[in-house]
Design a protein around this motif. Structure first.
Motif, PDB file in Angstrom:
ATOM      1  N   PRO A 183      19.753  44.909  21.710  1.00 35.28           N
ATOM      2  CA  PRO A 183      19.263  43.762  20.368  1.00 35.28           C
ATOM      3  C   PRO A 183      19.883  43.354  18.800  1.00 35.28           C
ATOM      4  N   LEU A 184      20.387  44.361  18.551  1.00 31.79           N
ATOM      5  CA  LEU A 184      20.731  43.834  17.089  1.00 31.79           C
ATOM      6  C   LEU A 184      22.213  42.737  17.155  1.00 31.79           C
ATOM      7  N   LEU A 185      22.773  42.953  18.164  1.00 33.86           N
ATOM      8  CA  LEU A 185      23.919  41.917  18.536  1.00 33.86           C
ATOM      9  C   LEU A 185      23.636  40.787  18.718  1.00 33.86           C
ATOM     10  N   MET A 186      22.536  40.435  19.910  1.00 34.38           N
ATOM     11  CA  MET A 186      21.856  39.155  19.614  1.00 34.38           C
ATOM     12  C   MET A 186      21.128  38.587  18.469  1.00 34.38           C
ATOM     13  N   GLY A 187      20.722  39.414  17.534  1.00 36.44           N
ATOM     14  CA  GLY A 187      19.865  39.597  16.620  1.00 36.44           C
ATOM     15  C   GLY A 187      20.862  38.446  14.992  1.00 36.44           C
ATOM     16  N   VAL A 188      21.977  39.226  15.311  1.00 32.46           N
ATOM     17  CA  VAL A 188      23.279  38.351  14.363  1.00 32.46           C
ATOM     18  C   VAL A 188      23.508  37.104  15.406  1.00 32.46           C
ATOM     19  N   VAL A 189      24.606  37.332  16.552  1.00 27.75           N
ATOM     20  CA  VAL A 189      25.142  35.813  16.930  1.00 27.75           C
ATOM     21  C   VAL A 189      24.164  34.863  17.395  1.00 27.75           C
ATOM     22  N   GLY A 190      23.245  35.549  17.925  1.00 24.09           N
ATOM     23  CA  GLY A 190      21.386  34.189  18.077  1.00 24.09           C
ATOM     24  C   GLY A 190      21.890  33.105  17.017  1.00 24.09           C
TER      25      GLY A 190
ATOM     26  N   ALA B  80      17.035  38.750   8.310  1.00 25.29           N
ATOM     27  CA  ALA B  80      16.108  40.521   7.966  1.00 25.29           C
ATOM     28  C   ALA B  80      15.453  41.485   9.119  1.00 25.29           C
ATOM     29  N   ARG B  81      14.388  40.672   8.953  1.00 30.74           N
ATOM     30  CA  ARG B  81      13.403  41.045   9.141  1.00 30.74           C
ATOM     31  C   ARG B  81      14.170  41.622  10.435  1.00 30.74           C
ATOM     32  N   LEU B  82      14.243  40.640  11.435  1.00 29.43           N
ATOM     33  CA  LEU B  82      13.829  40.622  12.482  1.00 29.43           C
ATOM     34  C   LEU B  82      15.732  41.735  13.029  1.00 29.43           C
ATOM     35  N   LEU B  83      16.534  41.812  11.636  1.00 33.31           N
ATOM     36  CA  LEU B  83      17.430  42.770  11.867  1.00 33.31           C
ATOM     37  C   LEU B  83      17.749  44.809  11.550  1.00 33.31           C
ATOM     38  N   LEU B  84      16.219  44.295  10.821  1.00 30.99           N
ATOM     39  CA  LEU B  84      15.734  45.229  10.235  1.00 30.99           C
ATOM     40  C   LEU B  84      15.329  46.297  12.224  1.00 30.99           C
ATOM     41  N   ALA B  85      14.286  44.981  12.546  1.00 33.05           N
ATOM     42  CA  ALA B  85      13.348  45.211  14.199  1.00 33.05           C
ATOM     43  C   ALA B  85      15.167  45.557  14.698  1.00 33.05           C
ATOM     44  N   GLY B  86      15.998  45.355  15.212  1.00 36.26           N
ATOM     45  CA  GLY B  86      17.498  45.601  15.882  1.00 36.26           C
ATOM     46  C   GLY B  86      17.406  47.099  16.154  1.00 36.26           C
ATOM     47  N   VAL B  87      17.523  47.275  13.983  1.00 34.51           N
ATOM     48  CA  VAL B  87      18.178  48.873  13.986  1.00 34.51           C
ATOM     49  C   VAL B  87      17.162  49.586  14.523  1.00 34.51           C
ATOM     50  N   ALA B  88      15.525  49.475  14.703  1.00 36.16           N
ATOM     51  CA  ALA B  88      14.769  50.683  14.964  1.00 36.16           C
ATOM     52  C   ALA B  88      15.144  50.575  16.220  1.00 36.16           C
TER      53      ALA B  88
ATOM     54  N   VAL C 246       7.704  44.868  15.014  1.00 39.93           N
ATOM     55  CA  VAL C 246       8.048  44.525  13.834  1.00 39.93           C
ATOM     56  C   VAL C 246       9.100  42.876  14.039  1.00 39.93           C
ATOM     57  N   GLY C 247       8.918  42.793  14.441  1.00 41.12           N
ATOM     58  CA  GLY C 247      10.321  41.584  14.658  1.00 41.12           C
ATOM     59  C   GLY C 247       9.303  40.193  15.395  1.00 41.12           C
ATOM     60  N   LEU C 248       8.151  40.579  15.896  1.00 47.84           N
ATOM     61  CA  LEU C 248       7.376  39.722  16.942  1.00 47.84           C
ATOM     62  C   LEU C 248       6.315  39.351  15.792  1.00 47.84           C
ATOM     63  N   THR C 249       6.084  40.156  14.668  1.00 48.76           N
ATOM     64  CA  THR C 249       5.327  39.234  13.384  1.00 48.76           C
ATOM     65  C   THR C 249       6.281  38.671  12.579  1.00 48.76           C
ATOM     66  N   GLY C 250       5.293  37.947  11.907  1.00 51.31           N
ATOM     67  CA  GLY C 250       5.970  36.729  11.154  1.00 51.31           C
ATOM     68  C   GLY C 250       6.456  35.277  11.757  1.00 51.31           C
ATOM     69  N   PRO C 251       6.686  34.298  11.763  1.00 52.71           N
ATOM     70  CA  PRO C 251       6.808  33.053  11.874  1.00 52.71           C
ATOM     71  C   PRO C 251       8.593  32.954  12.848  1.00 52.71           C
ATOM     72  N   ASP C 252       8.174  32.505  14.055  1.00 51.84           N
ATOM     73  CA  ASP C 252       9.395  32.027  14.724  1.00 51.84           C
ATOM     74  C   ASP C 252      10.292  31.611  13.644  1.00 51.84           C
ATOM     75  N   PRO C 253      12.230  32.365  13.355  1.00 55.97           N
ATOM     76  CA  PRO C 253      12.707  32.055  12.510  1.00 55.97           C
ATOM     77  C   PRO C 253      13.379  30.484  13.276  1.00 55.97           C
ATOM     78  N   ARG C 254      13.675  30.438  14.677  1.00 58.83           N
ATOM     79  CA  ARG C 254      13.743  28.837  15.579  1.00 58.83           C
ATOM     80  C   ARG C 254      13.211  27.414  14.007  1.00 58.83           C
ATOM     81  N   MET C 255      11.610  28.160  14.084  1.00 61.66           N
ATOM     82  CA  MET C 255      10.999  26.980  13.183  1.00 61.66           C
ATOM     83  C   MET C 255      11.193  26.738  12.080  1.00 61.66           C
ATOM     84  N   ARG C 256      11.425  27.683  11.040  1.00 64.31           N
ATOM     85  CA  ARG C 256      12.142  27.637   9.305  1.00 64.31           C
ATOM     86  C   ARG C 256      13.344  27.173   9.554  1.00 64.31           C
ATOM     87  N   GLY C 257      13.915  27.220  10.681  1.00 65.86           N
ATOM     88  CA  GLY C 257      15.462  25.837  10.446  1.00 65.86           C
ATOM     89  C   GLY C 257      15.083  24.987  10.568  1.00 65.86           C
TER      90      GLY C 257
END
Length: 302
Positions: free
Chosen positions: A107-114, A124-132, A283-294
């Motif tokens: 999960p953490l690797l995909m959160g960075v590389v993806g 940052a929110r998804l990276l923290l979720a990945g750490v958990a 935590v990862g599923l809350t908040g907006p889709d980061p792809r939409m922000r881009g």
């Protein structure tokens, strides 16, 4: 009421990873069956089910271009072929807990590389979720010991698992989950078949016992067909970094299914790890889709 993309994707990802986690006990039934030959049979069964579905998939059948062919070959070679061979080698040189803990870093690797592959900054929110999720998976799985060869192969298995998802991401919008799953499984068949003949010769295949036949049918139909379709459907709806969080459910479902099948009451560490995984996914599923922000940033710039 129709489910949102996040809810639908979350359910698909959770189901796919639960099926994968519960498959550990089934895979053990093939301990005495030729490894590469068994994988060839598994993917033959899966391709026989998926290719007709791909042929009947809605819309005109797209003609593959050179890039898509290369991506599908890489997906089959990395995400299916190399993953399984490295997994077998890793388990011969180290304890399953080591392999599980290394794979728990997905999960953490995909959160960075993806996001980097999509030219976005990791969130940052998804990276923290990945750490958990990674921490929860490690607590659930536990730790073990092994030699350097096992650790290297475990890391290779982790990279292949991430490749199984990230190599599919650019293919899914045009081909869809069914076609990507069908083409990848079909391409994996000759890879395993040649390996089986080279390693085992005439002993590459034999008639399976009743338990082995059940395991092959489960791995071919339920895990490869069902879980692949669910997972790729989730990737298209959630994106790699959010879908990747659900990989933490693999050790959780493996541990809980073992308890259901008679391994005893779950250890407190299993329950604590499961809670951490659930927290990270939530935590990862809350908040907006980061792809939409881009995309919104791109529209604003245009």
């Amino acid at each position: 009421m129709a489910l949102s993309d996040s809810s639908s994707g979350g359910l698909r990802a959770a189901a796919a990873m639960t099926v994968l986690g519960c498959s550990a006990g089934v895979t053990a039934l093939l301990a005495g069956f030729p490894s590469a030959g068994g994988q060839a049979v598994r993917y033959v069964l899966a391709a026989a089910l998926l290719l007709p579905l791909a042929h009947r998939a809605g819309g005109p059948r797209p003609r593959l271009d050179r890039r898509e062919v290369l991506l599908l070959l890489a997906l089959a070679a990395v995400g299916l072929y190399a993953f399984n061979l490295l997994m077998v080698t890793a388990l011969r040189h180290t304890e399953p807990a080591v392999v599980g803990s290394v794979l728990g870093c997905a999960p953490l690797l995909m959160g960075v590389v993806g996001p980097l592959l999509e030219r976005r900054r990791p969130q940052a929110r998804l990276l923290l979720a990945g750490v958990a999720v990674v921490a929860g998976a490690a607590v659930t799985q536990g730790f073990g010991s092994g030699d350097p060869v096992g650790l290297v192969c475990a890391v290779g298995t982790l990279l292949c698992e991430v490749g199984f998802s990230l190599l599919a991401v650019p293919l899914l919008p045009r081909l869809g989950a069914v076609r990507v799953s069908a083409y990848a499984t079909a391409l994996a068949v000759p890879m395993f078949a040649v390996t089986a003949l080279v390693l085992d010769g005439r002993a590459a295949l034999r008639l399976p016992s009743g338990a082995e036949l059940f395991a092959l049918l489960y791995l071919g139909a339920v895990l490869t067909c069902g879980a692949f379709l669910l997972w790729y459907g989730a990737l298209g709806r959630l994106g790699a970094e959010r879908a990747g969080l659900f990989a933490g459910l693999v050790p959780v479902s493996a541990a809980l299914s073992g308890a259901v099948l008679g391994a005893g009451v779950p250890h407190p560490a299993t329950l604590a790890g499961s809670a951490l995984v659930g927290l990270g996914v939530g935590v990862g599923l809350t908040g907006p889709d980061p792809r939409m922000r881009g995309r919104q940033s791109a529209y604003a710039a245009g």
